[in-house]
Enzyme design. Sequence first.
Site, mmCIF file in Angstrom:
data_model
loop_
_atom_site.group_PDB
_atom_site.id
_atom_site.type_symbol
_atom_site.label_atom_id
_atom_site.label_comp_id
_atom_site.label_asym_id
_atom_site.label_seq_id
_atom_site.Cartn_x
_atom_site.Cartn_y
_atom_site.Cartn_z
ATOM 1 N N ASP A 121 0.869 -1.171 0.000
ATOM 2 C CA ASP A 121 0.000 0.000 0.000
ATOM 3 C C ASP A 121 0.915 1.233 0.000
ATOM 4 O O ASP A 121 2.099 1.153 0.335
ATOM 5 C CB ASP A 121 -0.924 -0.001 1.220
ATOM 6 C CG ASP A 121 -2.234 0.722 0.935
ATOM 7 O OD1 ASP A 121 -2.247 1.614 0.073
ATOM 8 O OD2 ASP A 121 -3.247 0.390 1.591
ATOM 9 N N GLU A 178 -17.374 9.759 5.537
ATOM 10 C CA GLU A 178 -16.797 8.427 5.747
ATOM 11 C C GLU A 178 -15.884 8.103 4.565
ATOM 12 O O GLU A 178 -16.237 8.316 3.410
ATOM 13 C CB GLU A 178 -17.888 7.359 5.894
ATOM 14 C CG GLU A 178 -18.816 7.202 4.703
ATOM 15 C CD GLU A 178 -19.727 5.993 4.829
ATOM 16 O OE1 GLU A 178 -19.454 5.100 5.651
ATOM 17 O OE2 GLU A 178 -20.715 5.943 4.079
#
Length: 853
Positions: A266, A606
């Site tokens: 990542d 979110e």
Amino acid sequence: MRFILSTLLAIVSLVASAQVSEPYRDASLGAHERAADLLTRLTLDEKISLMMDVSPAIERLGIPEYNWWNEALHGVGRAGLATVFPQSIGMAATFDNDAVLAAFNAVSDEARAKYNGFRREGRHGRYQGLTFWTPNVNIFRDPRWGRGQETYGEDPYLASVMGEAVVNGLQGPADSKYIKTIAGAKHYAVHSGPEWNRHSFDARDIDPRDLWETYLPAFKTLVDAGVGQVMCAYNRFEGEPCCSSKKLLIDILRNEWGYDKIIVTDCWAMNDFHNKRAHATHQSGVDASADAVLSGTDLECGSDFGNLREAIDRGLITEEAIDESVMRLLEARFSLGEMDDDASSPWASIPMSAVDSKANRALALDMARKSMTLLKNNGVLPLARNASVIVMGPNANDSVMQWGNYNGFPSHTVTVLEGVRDITGRDIPYLRGCDHVINNNFVSCFNLLSSDGKPGLTATYWNNKSRDGQSVAVERLTVPVNKSTGGATVFAPGVNLTGFSARYVGTFKPEESGRYTMQLRTDNGFRRLSVDGVTLVDNSTKGNRNTYTCTFNAEKGKSYDIELLYGAGDRTALLSFDIGMIKDYDTNAGDADVVIFVGGIAPSLEGEEMPVSVPGFRGGDRESIELPAMQRNLLKSLKAQGKKIVYVNCSGSAVALAPEDSICDAILQAWYPGQAGGTAVAEVLYGDYNPAGRLPVTFYRDDSQLPDFLDYSMDGRTYRYMKDKPLYAFGHGLSYTTFDYESASLDRKSAKCGDNVNLNIKLRNAGKRDGDEVVQVYIRKEGDFGGPVKTLRAFKRVTLPAGASRDIAFTLTPDAFKTYDQKSGRMAVTPGKYEILYGGSSDNLKSLHLTLK
């Protein structure tokens, strides 16, 4: 002269012949053979350079520049115009993996078309390649996780089936000479929030049963499906960062599952290895990079792998270990045809007209329709065309909300308000009524700005960060500033994508006295905002905070000079600016009989590691799953006004709606439905489309039903382990017709552990409307203490005309009966009695019994 010319031609011919004879240049050979040859021709430094996501060109060998980072979560992301499908969680709600496959066939068409265009222009930047870091098959174990919207829900089997459809759609036919694009399974593994501590969180003390039955199955399915990349997660697992976890990467992924393709980190995860404020498990980038590669990682999104030369010099790693990784990377690039002439690839002919095509727009609408999940209906739906209605709510007229995150940019988005007006053919009244969390009724006064006696701001641009020398562009902005270089879009013609600066000036002359608000949002570059020479925002503010709200008093008739200075940061440039007043909302629904209230939350609240600073949200996660009080109170007020309420909830996660269930006449879960979401919502509300979406996550009654967010144990979580009764169960979804499960049978009552078992269900549409039913099959092993209450093992979305019956056949393979085996520590089919449950929702099932020997 002729002699010299013929000699030169002969030399050129010999060079060309020598080049063709080099195996790695021979397109008739396989990717593995070509990669093996090219590997021998690279220097060590060249090999290392190819192991980072920004891989430079190696001109002497004809290797072009390549950037590995691209996104396609629900459409090609961050690269300008693209068809935007419903967010992943909405696609999971379709319970239609064939539809998901069709959608991602379209996505890969658009991806190839864009790549072809970029390649012709000589562009090789971020979001311009063919390697996509999607799908996200992490388990949505807790509804508070902000990135749960990117997943396919809380069930391992559903995530597996949907993820496999994504991979097949992106990568194309298995027998093609060149792979269409490369998909990437993320984030491996045991990763599902919180966002605010993901760089230091350690998922330890994980029950082996949870690991093998919940957190790993979807990744195993995608590995078996041939996914071209696996992205390791930010967090630690049992003490080691996931990107250097010997257990996850070597023991399980490489050795046990036989995965021989790319493992990618990542982005900037390697920095966490040695960052004292993060994992801090390694002394330096040198130690970290060596350990990561030896643990199986091949490609870094970041720059720490630049330390590998020093790691070799210090004896921490060998060049042979480097070669293993580079071999996988080269093989992937050859398999894409990325280093060959366009004529060699069947995908090179896909034109730009494939992007945002009529067919793809129709697919986006089809997926939005199929994702609509009707949770409650007391008979108010479907609405009559002439019903007296008003549309309200913070999401009713918000197109950006519908895009979700990791999104592309559609040519047009139909909001719910627009959809309702289109389907009724009337100018339906609209009131926002409230905001998501805190009332912030910002009324723009940008039209009161002028410059040089003309409306708007004057914008001046320089292709340097210090606004020195001759400017390269000047423009007048008469609407609020909203600039971004996402998708390689420049701020203005002649302005570079990076390394530029700007000055925006104008005079503000208010029409009424009062307190005015300026809203500024930027990336982390330079910014300075002033009014009459008084600085309100300047570059002394550091860190992730990039949204500012500044207020000042202004008198009617006076003039105020506004100046905004901006210098682009080192990533995607972003700048938005507006000026206005905060005013109270009108909440009187007037004479309307029905309120279509479109509420919920939004991707701006979110999401991934976000600098959100509103009550109830932290770093993109939610601290409470309750509907924000602002909206809840307004719904109560509307009920007190005597209105019927059709509540449309937009969210990427479960929202606790117990109070709303008691006061709303209907509840439709619309997710983040993409560019055609407003049309799909309106068609469901007015009965033009019969809904059949199903919940891919449990809708809990309230916060009290949730375990500790930081606890990764599955005990008490999701429908598989929950002991309480939720508000709406996994797999729940209503229709405008009814379905009867008339009978069901197995082809035998007992079988051997390795046998297939055939299940036949007779289904009838007992209503007066055509419709879809999602037939769901669950299995549980009797006497399996500590195991799931039940677990999904098969499903089919079936279309039935009114009054029609159909036999629905399922073949349950041995995998359907696998549970965690304590003896082997792995998933296995073990002898015993099994209950096979079937029906239209996880909480409304009939059962059959089977004995495996």
